[in-house]
Design an enzyme around this catalytic site. Structure first.
Site, PDB file in Angstrom:
ATOM      1  N   GLN A   1       0.881  -1.158   0.000  1.00 47.35           N
ATOM      2  CA  GLN A   1       0.000   0.000   0.000  1.00 47.35           C
ATOM      3  C   GLN A   1       0.921   1.210   0.000  1.00 47.35           C
ATOM      4  OE1 GLN A   1      -1.092  -2.088   3.239  1.00 47.35           O
ATOM      5  NE2 GLN A   1      -3.274  -2.221   2.830  1.00 47.35           N
TER       6      GLN A   1
ATOM      7  N   HIS B   1       6.561  -1.114   3.009  1.00 46.66           N
ATOM      8  CA  HIS B   1       6.628  -2.503   3.449  1.00 46.66           C
ATOM      9  C   HIS B   1       5.808  -3.379   2.515  1.00 46.66           C
ATOM     10  CE1 HIS B   1       3.230  -0.684   5.632  1.00 46.66           C
ATOM     11  NE2 HIS B   1       2.681  -1.894   5.688  1.00 46.66           N
TER      12      HIS B   1
ATOM     13  N   HIS C   1       3.798  -6.928   2.258  1.00 43.86           N
ATOM     14  CA  HIS C   1       3.171  -8.045   2.955  1.00 43.86           C
ATOM     15  C   HIS C   1       3.404  -9.301   2.117  1.00 43.86           C
ATOM     16  CE1 HIS C   1       0.501  -5.656   5.690  1.00 43.86           C
ATOM     17  NE2 HIS C   1       0.718  -4.742   4.758  1.00 43.86           N
TER      18      HIS C   1
END
Length: 157
Positions: A86, A99, A101
């Protein structure tokens, strides 16, 4: 001297939850995993947006993500992976630090495969609210997270 905490935006990730590091990146277990094996990979340098990564950070981040994804998929007897980023607050990014996931996936883990994205968004929003206000948390304990990180360290070479 060993690092005690890793910076993740405004938050501190205890070293016992981190199971892989390079000079530029680190990977850690998730406080509120959506599926078993849900981990995060991020650059050590606090970078808010993907476009702000250096070429070396970008390459390192994806190299680790690819390697760990393969290993987590095998470890959790999964058949697929979901990778999710995101990039910015309007994309659902709740922690202003790039980051990725990694989510090992199995047949039937979600009735509709795309529901996993809503679940990720809800977990991140919930986590942000809980971290901002000191409410009794239902998060995993540091010990639980350290135990999972110890398991993953065994296969990361």
């Amino acid at each position: 001297m060993a690092v005690e905490y890793y910076d993740f935006g405004p938050y501190k990730i205890h070293h016992s939850s981190v199971f892989h590091t390079t000079d530029l990146s680190f990977a850690f277990v998730n406080l509120r995993p959506v599926v078993p094996g849900h981990v995060l990979v991020c650059p050590k340098r606090e970078v808010k947006r993907v476009a702000d990564l250096t070429d070396d950070e970008n390459i390192d981040l994806w190299r680790i993500t690819q390697k760990l994804g393969r290993q987590l998929e095998s470890y959790h007897n999964s058949s697929s992976l979901t990778f999710c980023i995101q990039d910015g607050p309007h994309a659902g990014q709740s922690v202003p630090h790039v980051h990725i996931h990694i989510l090992p996936r199995k047949s039937g883990d979600f009735e509709n495969n795309d529901d996993i994205y809503e679940e990720i968004n809800e977990k991140e929003k919930e986590l942000k609210r809980k971290l901002e206000v000191d409410i009794e948390r239902k998060d995993r304990s540091l010990e639980e997270m350290a135990q999972e990180a110890d398991e993953y360290r065994k296969f990361v070479l």
